[in-house]
Motif scaffolding. Structure first.
Motif, PDB file in Angstrom:
ATOM      1  N   ARG A  63       0.820  -1.203   0.000  1.00  0.00           N
ATOM      2  CA  ARG A  63       0.000   0.000   0.000  1.00  0.00           C
ATOM      3  C   ARG A  63       0.856   1.256   0.000  1.00  0.00           C
ATOM      4  NH1 ARG A  63      -3.710   1.125   5.176  1.00  0.00           N
ATOM      5  NH2 ARG A  63      -1.612   1.322   6.040  1.00  0.00           N
ATOM      6  N   SER A  64       1.987   1.201   0.679  1.00  0.00           N
ATOM      7  CA  SER A  64       2.850   2.361   0.827  1.00  0.00           C
ATOM      8  C   SER A  64       3.657   2.624  -0.444  1.00  0.00           C
ATOM      9  CB  SER A  64       3.809   2.148   2.009  1.00  0.00           C
ATOM     10  OG  SER A  64       4.916   3.008   1.933  1.00  0.00           O
ATOM     11  N   VAL A  65       3.538   3.842  -0.957  1.00  0.00           N
ATOM     12  CA  VAL A  65       4.333   4.235  -2.124  1.00  0.00           C
ATOM     13  C   VAL A  65       5.814   4.177  -1.793  1.00  0.00           C
ATOM     14  CG1 VAL A  65       4.860   6.129  -3.708  1.00  0.00           C
ATOM     15  CG2 VAL A  65       2.481   5.670  -3.052  1.00  0.00           C
ATOM     16  N   GLU A  66       6.179   4.633  -0.595  1.00  0.00           N
ATOM     17  CA  GLU A  66       7.578   4.629  -0.192  1.00  0.00           C
ATOM     18  C   GLU A  66       8.143   3.212  -0.167  1.00  0.00           C
ATOM     19  OE1 GLU A  66       5.579   8.244   1.181  1.00  0.00           O
ATOM     20  OE2 GLU A  66       5.143   6.107   1.481  1.00  0.00           O
ATOM     21  N   GLY A  67       7.346   2.270   0.343  1.00  0.00           N
ATOM     22  CA  GLY A  67       7.803   0.888   0.392  1.00  0.00           C
ATOM     23  C   GLY A  67       8.008   0.302  -0.993  1.00  0.00           C
ATOM     24  N   VAL A  68       7.092   0.588  -1.902  1.00  0.00           N
ATOM     25  CA  VAL A  68       7.208   0.073  -3.271  1.00  0.00           C
ATOM     26  C   VAL A  68       8.399   0.701  -3.986  1.00  0.00           C
ATOM     27  CG1 VAL A  68       6.099   0.095  -5.549  1.00  0.00           C
ATOM     28  CG2 VAL A  68       4.799  -0.595  -3.529  1.00  0.00           C
ATOM     29  N   GLU A  69       8.571   1.992  -3.813  1.00  0.00           N
ATOM     30  CA  GLU A  69       9.715   2.653  -4.446  1.00  0.00           C
ATOM     31  C   GLU A  69      11.035   2.100  -3.926  1.00  0.00           C
ATOM     32  OE1 GLU A  69       9.099   6.801  -3.777  1.00  0.00           O
ATOM     33  OE2 GLU A  69       7.755   7.030  -5.507  1.00  0.00           O
ATOM     34  N   ALA A  70      11.094   1.830  -2.635  1.00  0.00           N
ATOM     35  CA  ALA A  70      12.310   1.256  -2.057  1.00  0.00           C
ATOM     36  C   ALA A  70      12.562  -0.149  -2.604  1.00  0.00           C
ATOM     37  CB  ALA A  70      12.204   1.222  -0.535  1.00  0.00           C
ATOM     38  N   ALA A  71      11.483  -0.943  -2.738  1.00  0.00           N
ATOM     39  CA  ALA A  71      11.628  -2.293  -3.287  1.00  0.00           C
ATOM     40  C   ALA A  71      12.098  -2.242  -4.734  1.00  0.00           C
ATOM     41  CB  ALA A  71      10.302  -3.040  -3.175  1.00  0.00           C
ATOM     42  N   ARG A  72      11.522  -1.346  -5.507  1.00  0.00           N
ATOM     43  CA  ARG A  72      11.941  -1.211  -6.906  1.00  0.00           C
ATOM     44  C   ARG A  72      13.391  -0.742  -7.010  1.00  0.00           C
ATOM     45  NH1 ARG A  72       6.566   1.896  -9.337  1.00  0.00           N
ATOM     46  NH2 ARG A  72       5.279   0.025  -9.662  1.00  0.00           N
ATOM     47  N   PHE A  73      13.770   0.164  -6.139  1.00  0.00           N
ATOM     48  CA  PHE A  73      15.159   0.653  -6.132  1.00  0.00           C
ATOM     49  C   PHE A  73      16.124  -0.499  -5.881  1.00  0.00           C
ATOM     50  CE2 PHE A  73      18.916   2.375  -3.991  1.00  0.00           C
ATOM     51  CZ  PHE A  73      19.305   3.365  -4.887  1.00  0.00           C
ATOM     52  N   ASP A  74      15.691  -1.464  -5.062  1.00  0.00           N
ATOM     53  CA  ASP A  74      16.523  -2.631  -4.769  1.00  0.00           C
ATOM     54  C   ASP A  74      16.415  -3.718  -5.832  1.00  0.00           C
ATOM     55  OD1 ASP A  74      17.457  -1.460  -2.447  1.00  0.00           O
ATOM     56  OD2 ASP A  74      15.989  -2.439  -1.142  1.00  0.00           O
ATOM     57  N   GLY A  75      15.646  -3.460  -6.884  1.00  0.00           N
ATOM     58  CA  GLY A  75      15.575  -4.396  -8.002  1.00  0.00           C
ATOM     59  C   GLY A  75      14.441  -5.394  -7.945  1.00  0.00           C
ATOM     60  N   PHE A  76      13.416  -5.111  -7.151  1.00  0.00           N
ATOM     61  CA  PHE A  76      12.299  -6.047  -7.009  1.00  0.00           C
ATOM     62  C   PHE A  76      11.069  -5.553  -7.770  1.00  0.00           C
ATOM     63  CE2 PHE A  76      15.169  -7.041  -3.619  1.00  0.00           C
ATOM     64  CZ  PHE A  76      15.102  -8.418  -3.521  1.00  0.00           C
ATOM     65  N   ASP A  77      10.220  -6.515  -8.134  1.00  0.00           N
ATOM     66  CA  ASP A  77       9.022  -6.264  -8.930  1.00  0.00           C
ATOM     67  C   ASP A  77       7.852  -5.987  -7.981  1.00  0.00           C
ATOM     68  OD1 ASP A  77       6.944  -6.251 -10.730  1.00  0.00           O
ATOM     69  OD2 ASP A  77       7.437  -8.180 -11.652  1.00  0.00           O
ATOM     70  N   ALA A  78       7.526  -4.710  -7.791  1.00  0.00           N
ATOM     71  CA  ALA A  78       6.495  -4.346  -6.808  1.00  0.00           C
ATOM     72  C   ALA A  78       5.587  -3.263  -7.369  1.00  0.00           C
ATOM     73  CB  ALA A  78       7.144  -3.869  -5.513  1.00  0.00           C
ATOM     74  N   THR A  79       4.360  -3.214  -6.838  1.00  0.00           N
ATOM     75  CA  THR A  79       3.377  -2.241  -7.297  1.00  0.00           C
ATOM     76  C   THR A  79       2.499  -1.794  -6.133  1.00  0.00           C
ATOM     77  OG1 THR A  79       1.540  -1.861  -8.850  1.00  0.00           O
ATOM     78  CG2 THR A  79       1.731  -4.068  -7.911  1.00  0.00           C
ATOM     79  N   THR A  80       1.921  -0.601  -6.280  1.00  0.00           N
ATOM     80  CA  THR A  80       0.912  -0.134  -5.322  1.00  0.00           C
ATOM     81  C   THR A  80      -0.491  -0.416  -5.829  1.00  0.00           C
ATOM     82  OG1 THR A  80       0.950   2.062  -6.356  1.00  0.00           O
ATOM     83  CG2 THR A  80       2.376   1.720  -4.430  1.00  0.00           C
ATOM     84  N   ASN A  81      -0.613  -1.050  -6.979  1.00  0.00           N
ATOM     85  CA  ASN A  81      -1.914  -1.351  -7.594  1.00  0.00           C
ATOM     86  C   ASN A  81      -2.307  -2.787  -7.248  1.00  0.00           C
ATOM     87  OD1 ASN A  81      -4.020  -2.081  -9.415  1.00  0.00           O
ATOM     88  ND2 ASN A  81      -3.430  -0.386 -10.759  1.00  0.00           N
ATOM     89  N   LEU A  82      -3.206  -2.941  -6.289  1.00  0.00           N
ATOM     90  CA  LEU A  82      -3.594  -4.276  -5.829  1.00  0.00           C
ATOM     91  C   LEU A  82      -4.271  -5.081  -6.924  1.00  0.00           C
ATOM     92  CD1 LEU A  82      -3.845  -6.366  -3.580  1.00  0.00           C
ATOM     93  CD2 LEU A  82      -5.952  -5.217  -2.845  1.00  0.00           C
ATOM     94  N   ASP A  83      -5.180  -4.457  -7.671  1.00  0.00           N
ATOM     95  CA  ASP A  83      -5.870  -5.170  -8.748  1.00  0.00           C
ATOM     96  C   ASP A  83      -4.882  -5.690  -9.781  1.00  0.00           C
ATOM     97  OD1 ASP A  83      -8.365  -4.832  -7.626  1.00  0.00           O
ATOM     98  OD2 ASP A  83      -8.801  -2.988  -8.730  1.00  0.00           O
ATOM     99  N   GLU A  84      -3.889  -4.884 -10.089  1.00  0.00           N
ATOM    100  CA  GLU A  84      -2.863  -5.307 -11.052  1.00  0.00           C
ATOM    101  C   GLU A  84      -2.112  -6.530 -10.541  1.00  0.00           C
ATOM    102  OE1 GLU A  84       1.530  -3.648 -11.991  1.00  0.00           O
ATOM    103  OE2 GLU A  84      -0.079  -2.200 -12.373  1.00  0.00           O
ATOM    104  N   ALA A  85      -1.717  -6.512  -9.269  1.00  0.00           N
ATOM    105  CA  ALA A  85      -0.963  -7.635  -8.698  1.00  0.00           C
ATOM    106  C   ALA A  85      -1.809  -8.907  -8.660  1.00  0.00           C
ATOM    107  CB  ALA A  85      -0.472  -7.275  -7.303  1.00  0.00           C
ATOM    108  N   LEU A  86      -3.061  -8.774  -8.230  1.00  0.00           N
ATOM    109  CA  LEU A  86      -3.915  -9.961  -8.110  1.00  0.00           C
ATOM    110  C   LEU A  86      -4.326 -10.510  -9.474  1.00  0.00           C
ATOM    111  CD1 LEU A  86      -6.168  -9.032  -5.052  1.00  0.00           C
ATOM    112  CD2 LEU A  86      -4.128 -10.490  -5.112  1.00  0.00           C
TER     113      LEU A  86
END
Length: 314
Positions: A29-52
């Motif tokens: 849910r957190s934009v900051e958390g997703v941005e940090a994950a992406r910065f570390d090279g991980f595939d993350a999104t704040t869009n729940l519908d997209e992920a599911l």
């Protein structure tokens, strides 16, 4: 694999799964958390519908790593978007989760899980791919569980470096109340009591540090785990309080507190020498496999390499 919630446990799980060579993506849910994950090279999104939707299209194992208060709403989203995906969780209570999953109509694809590890820190940046290394990971063997989904959750835990402890949800919750939730309350009480003594923090050293370590956990997380497991925690708390009150009464009479001290010392020595025999003979899907695993887990047995399934045996 789709990890829903990228805090300490979810973020560590994402790191460990990727390190093990698994394809993994996640939602936070957190934009900051997703941005940090992406910065570390991980595939993350704040869009729940997209992920599911992606999980549904790929048949991914969905791992719920959200706090207990957010669980019901998340399950409704999964029911609407990815109801056929295998499903597990990493929540520290199992009975309450089982109830919510049943209400959502997702029980037939669900196997509960609980990695017995953590730190006092939270958020994506607190994650560590080795957090689960050589630690217990409970995988529930309730009567409804499907052997194929169970095998998938077992393999996830093993891939992350953990060893698997099979247990029924109700038995897990009693044990977790004793060795996790009660220690949190005791640590909070110890820290709060010391905080009222002016000289205490100046003198504090190892015993205070070790005894209050988990009091550094985010209060919302402590409340969530203790309150969700209240029915199992209250009897355990009562036992601990009776022991403390008995010791208090002995001291008030200038009598020894040998009974509590010696019983505690003996229990700790038993813990230090507790053996964990490996479970190797059970075949997932055979008649009685759930009862067999539950009994083995109750006796201290663990799984360190993947058990065969009935299908794999032909």
């Amino acid at each position: 694999m789709c990890v829903v919630g990228l805090g300490l446990i979810g973020g560590s799980l994402m790191r460990a799964a990727k390190a093990a060579g698994r394809a993994v993506f996640g939602y936070n849910r957190s934009v900051e958390g997703v941005e940090a994950a992406r910065f570390d090279g991980f595939d993350a999104t704040t869009n729940l519908d997209e992920a599911l939707t992606r999980a549904a299209q790929s048949g991914a194992l969905i791992v719920l790593a959200v706090p207990m208060p957010a669980l019901a709403q998340m399950l409704r989203h999964i029911r609407a978007t990815a109801p056929e995906c295998p499903l597990t969780d990493v929540t520290s209570v199992k009975g309450a989760v089982l109830t919510e999953v049943d209400k959502a109509g997702l029980l037939d694809r669900f196997v509960g899980g609980h990695p017995m590890t953590g730190t006092a820190h939270s958020g994506w940046t607190a994650g560590d791919e080795r957090l689960f290394h050589n630690t217990p990971w409970v995988v529930s063997v309730d009567d409804h569980v499907d052997p194929t989904v169970w095998a998938a959750v077992m393999q996830l835990a093993l891939d992350c470096g953990a060893f698997v402890v099979p247990a029924r949800s109700d038995e897990h919750d009693v044990a977790a109340a004793t060795i996790s939730h009660l220690p949190h309350l005791l640590a909070e009480a110890l820290a709060a009591t010391a905080g009222e003594v002016p000289l205490a923090f100046a003198l504090a050293a190892g015993s205070f540090r070790d005894g209050t370590r988990v009091a550094g956990t985010a209060p919302d997380l402590v409340r969530a785990m203790c309150e969700a497991n209240a029915s199992q925690l209250v009897p355990v708390l009562d036992k601990a309080l009776r022991r403390l009150v008995d010791a208090r009464n002995q001291l008030a009479k200038h009598h020894p507190v040998a009974e509590l001290v010696e019983a505690g010392h003996a229990a700790r020595i038993r813990y230090d020498s507790f053996s964990r025999p490996q479970i190797v003979a059970t075949v997932l899907g055979e008649d009685g496999w759930r009862d067999e695993l539950a009994a083995a887990g109750r006796a201290g047995g663990v799984i360190r390499s993947a058990l065969p399934t009935l299908d794999s045996r032909g």
